[in-house]
Design an enzyme around this catalytic site. Structure first.
Site, PDB file in Angstrom:
ATOM      1  N   CYS A  17      14.123  26.547  26.652  1.00  0.00           N
ATOM      2  CA  CYS A  17      14.338  27.999  26.715  1.00  0.00           C
ATOM      3  C   CYS A  17      14.820  28.460  28.086  1.00  0.00           C
ATOM      4  CB  CYS A  17      13.045  28.745  26.439  1.00  0.00           C
ATOM      5  SG  CYS A  17      12.189  28.241  24.972  1.00  0.00           S
TER       6      CYS A  17
ATOM      7  N   HIS B 103      10.839 -12.185  17.305  1.00  0.00           N
ATOM      8  CA  HIS B 103       9.511 -11.820  16.797  1.00  0.00           C
ATOM      9  C   HIS B 103       9.575 -10.666  15.808  1.00  0.00           C
ATOM     10  CE1 HIS B 103       7.592 -14.561  19.589  1.00  0.00           C
ATOM     11  NE2 HIS B 103       8.339 -14.060  20.557  1.00  0.00           N
TER      12      HIS B 103
ATOM     13  N   ARG C 199      20.840  23.632  28.680  1.00  0.00           N
ATOM     14  CA  ARG C 199      19.447  23.216  28.552  1.00  0.00           C
ATOM     15  C   ARG C 199      19.048  22.987  27.101  1.00  0.00           C
ATOM     16  NH1 ARG C 199      16.485  24.911  33.300  1.00  0.00           N
ATOM     17  NH2 ARG C 199      14.604  24.922  32.043  1.00  0.00           N
TER      18      ARG C 199
ATOM     19  N   GLU D 211      20.776   9.567  21.126  1.00  0.00           N
ATOM     20  CA  GLU D 211      20.752  10.982  21.500  1.00  0.00           C
ATOM     21  C   GLU D 211      22.049  11.705  21.155  1.00  0.00           C
ATOM     22  OE1 GLU D 211      19.876  10.406  25.764  1.00  0.00           O
ATOM     23  OE2 GLU D 211      18.433  12.007  25.518  1.00  0.00           O
TER      24      GLU D 211
ATOM     25  N   GLU E 186      17.600   2.081  27.690  1.00  0.00           N
ATOM     26  CA  GLU E 186      18.381   3.257  28.081  1.00  0.00           C
ATOM     27  C   GLU E 186      19.691   3.334  27.285  1.00  0.00           C
ATOM     28  OE1 GLU E 186      17.847   5.893  29.518  1.00  0.00           O
ATOM     29  OE2 GLU E 186      19.766   6.651  30.236  1.00  0.00           O
TER      30      GLU E 186
ATOM     31  N   TRP F  44      14.299  27.806  22.365  1.00  0.00           N
ATOM     32  CA  TRP F  44      14.216  26.478  21.725  1.00  0.00           C
ATOM     33  C   TRP F  44      12.900  26.501  20.960  1.00  0.00           C
ATOM     34  CZ3 TRP F  44      11.143  21.999  21.899  1.00  0.00           C
ATOM     35  CH2 TRP F  44      11.751  20.818  21.456  1.00  0.00           C
TER      36      TRP F  44
END
Ligand code: F6R
Length: 610
Positions: A2, A506, A27, A490, A483, A74
């Site tokens: 926000c 594994h 943002r 994203e 990363e 948000w």
């Protein structure tokens, strides 16, 4: 997350506030709104969607107000729609409020207010606070007192700005846990959650601390605590330029920031590297130098990308300084009654310096007597100010929601720190010099990788349609695998997982077939041969291998479908290089898929709520 902007002065307020909201769009948000005071009436305009949708409701030629507040929301409580968007008003229509954070006791407050006859139109905690302030204002007729009384009764976090229709010469802003910066102009003030909304108008700012407020009139302002003690708000100078907030010819901020990395890495080490001494100078650590020397353990606290750089830091510090390091998700650390000794040093890593989980974890550690240092990008941010000591990363404003240059700057600072601690312990001047020289070469090496970006984009084209990706790395490059996967998911919404290369057998190996691209970081270091075995295992199951390898390693082409080369450096510094092709790959795939790269769905740039 926000965004808040409030303006009081002599100019028309609405365009200034709306421009400020646009500066904070990076943002991440889902709705926006504005409230102006026109001829004694509070007029509210708000819409779900972009700031431009709210702006389409406005006709600046008919607006004259020199007092306004605006918000980008948000969603936390209640879906993102027109009604839940801020500002919220009280029942009388005299109080208007914008708010970041969460009012934790909103439900009990709401019940109490309903029992007294108040009504609510939204699902938000913010409206409850607006109605509560309105209720106290009705009783006392004192706007400032009503705000202070309400804030001392609410639990939770807030950064807020509030207007009262009866007070055309007053703007009040307050904070607890959610940032508020006050820009000081000539007969005008701007309260905002981010200096980005202020920089166009003034560089002089005051950062409010928790439980502080600013009461602004056109003739002057006071800063005080919520319990009414006047304080001297220290005036700071904003340290970046407006150009740094622009795209500068690039299609996206993320791409611009990827390309800035040779410069930002250089800025992070500038003036700090003493190459001939094989050492570093970190003035910001002076207050805790002795604690660092005697540290029995280091605990790194961070979230997301900053957590990944923390993992790289763990490997570096343990290798050079032989001090045990633990890297914790800040969100887990704060709630699991961690064991903290007074001779522990805590490192909080954060680009924004405002991440709620990292801030809370750091507070918890301080409470238990630990020394806290910050590795932070945003100057004057809460984590920077609340640390006992710290080192700024100096990456400049990072606007793209997906973090890129902040990561490599954090790696730069962590390598300086590891070298500093190493030289206090077992690293000789000669060894130190080798590391310092390698660090100094990194910016040019990043530049060289950026020059290969067309070839990386070609690879991206071949895989932009896939639904899954696997990223593998070992040692210093295991965090880079995490990363790389985070970057891809994203911004492209492709499911991606990062794993330590040896863990593949594994479990994740079950996923591999001809449709699975696997990015494997296979630079020449002590685990190279082992990573090559991993590549063979992927190939044996017809997986597609994209290898990140060291220049000159021609043999790897035999095993991989694609090879992206990086220049040779010390193994501990490879993350600063291997991450670059992974950023470009993620960017190019997302661009090919037509994604909104700078503002990916559901994400916010700084996560200021739990
Ligand atoms: C990833 C990303 C997030 C942040 C995380 C921590 O691209 O941007 O994962 O790294 O929210 O943020 P800071 O570093 O501001 O504390």
């Amino acid at each position: 997350m926000c965004g808040i902007v409030g303006y009081i002065g002599h100019r028309q307020a609405a365009p200034i506030v709306m421009e400020g909201l646009k500066r904070m769009e990076y943002r991440g948000y889902d709705s926006a709104g504005l409230c102006v005071l026109e001829q004694g009436n509070l007029l509210v305009y708000k819409r779900a969607g972009k700031v431009s949708q709210t702006e389409s409701l406005l006709d600046y030629t008919t607006m004259h107000s020199t007092l306004a507040i605006g918000h980008t929301r948000w969603a936390t409580h209640g879906e993102p729609n027109d009604i839940n968007a801020h500002p919220h008003t009280d029942n009388s229509g005299k109080i208007s409020l914008i708010h970041n954070g969460i009012i934790e006791n909103y439900s009990s407050l709401k019940k109490k207010l309903i029992s007294e006859g108040y009504t609510f139109s939204s699902d938000t905690d913010t409206e409850v606070l607006a109605v509560f302030i309105g209720h106290l204002y009705e009783r006392t007729g004192d706007f400032e007192l009503a705000v202070r009384s309400a804030l001392s009764e609410v639990d939770g976090t807030f950064g807020l700005a509030v207007l009262c229709a009866d007070q055309p010469d007053t703007l009040i802003a307050a904070r607890r846990g959610s940032p508020i910066v006050i820009g000081i102009g000539d007969g005008e003030y701007i309260a905002a959650s981010d200096a980005a909304a202020i920089i166009q108008h003034t560089r002089q700012v005051i950062y409010l601390n928790d439980d502080e407020m600013a009461v602004m009139h056109r003739s002057g302002y006071v800063t005080k605590t919520i319990d009414d003690r006047e304080i001297d708000g220290e005036i700071h100078e904003i340290d970046f330029d407006i150009e740094q907030m622009e795209k500068g010819g690039f299609d996206h901020f993320m791409l611009k920031e990827i390309y800035e990395q040779p410069a930002t890495f250089k800025d992070a080490i500038r003036g700090r590297l003493l190459v001939e001494d094989g050492n570093v100078k970190l003035g910001g650590l002076r207050p805790i130098e002795d604690k660092l020397r005697k540290a029995r353990r280091i605990i790194i606290l961070a979230c997301g990308t900053s957590w990944h750089s923390g993992l790289v830091g763990e490997y570096m510090i343990e290798q050079l300084a032989r001090i045990p390091v633990e890297v914790e998700y800040a969100s887990e650390f704060r709630y699991r009654s961690p064991v903290i000794y007074s001779d522990d040093v805590i490192i909080a890593i954060s680009q924004s310096g405002e991440t709620a989980d990292t801030m809370a974890a750091m507070k918890e550690a301080k409470l238990k007597g630990a020394t806290v240092m910050g590795i932070v990008n945003v100057v004057g941010s809460t984590i920077a100010r609340e640390s006992h000591a710290g080192v700024y990363t100096h990456a400049g404003p990072e606007i793209g929601v997906a973090s890129t240059k902040a990561f490599t700057s954090q790696i730069a600072v962590l390598s300086l720190l590891a070298l500093h601690l190493g030289r206090m312990n077992q690293v000789s001047q000669t060894q130190g010099k080798v590391i310092a020289e390698a660090l100094r070469a990194i910016p040019d090496q990043i530049e060289k990788i950026l020059q290969t970006s067309d070839a990386i984009k070609e690879i991206a084209l071949q895989y932009s349609h896939v639904t899954n990706f696997l990223y593998l790395g070992r040692g210093f490059n295991f965090p880079v695998a995490l990363e790389g996967a985070l970057k891809l998911k994203e911004i492209s919404y492709i499911h991606a997982e990062g794993y330590p290369a040896a863990e593949m057998k594994h479990g994740p190996i079950a996923l591999i077939d001809e449709n699975m691209p696997v990015v494997i970081i296979a630079t020449k270091d002590e685990v190279y041969e082992k990573v090559i075995s991993g590549i063979q295992e992927v190939r044996a199951r017809r997986g597609k291998v994209i290898a990140i390898a060291t220049e000159g390693d021609m043999s790897i082409a035999e095993y991989a479908d694609h090879v992206i080369y990086i220049p040779a450096t010390l193994p501990m510094l490879t993350p600063a290089l291997t991450v670059i092709p992974l950023q470009i790959l993620a960017y190019a795939i997302a661009a090919q898929r037509g994604c909104d790269i700078d503002k990916p769905r559901n994400l916010a740039k700084s996560v200021t709520v739990e």
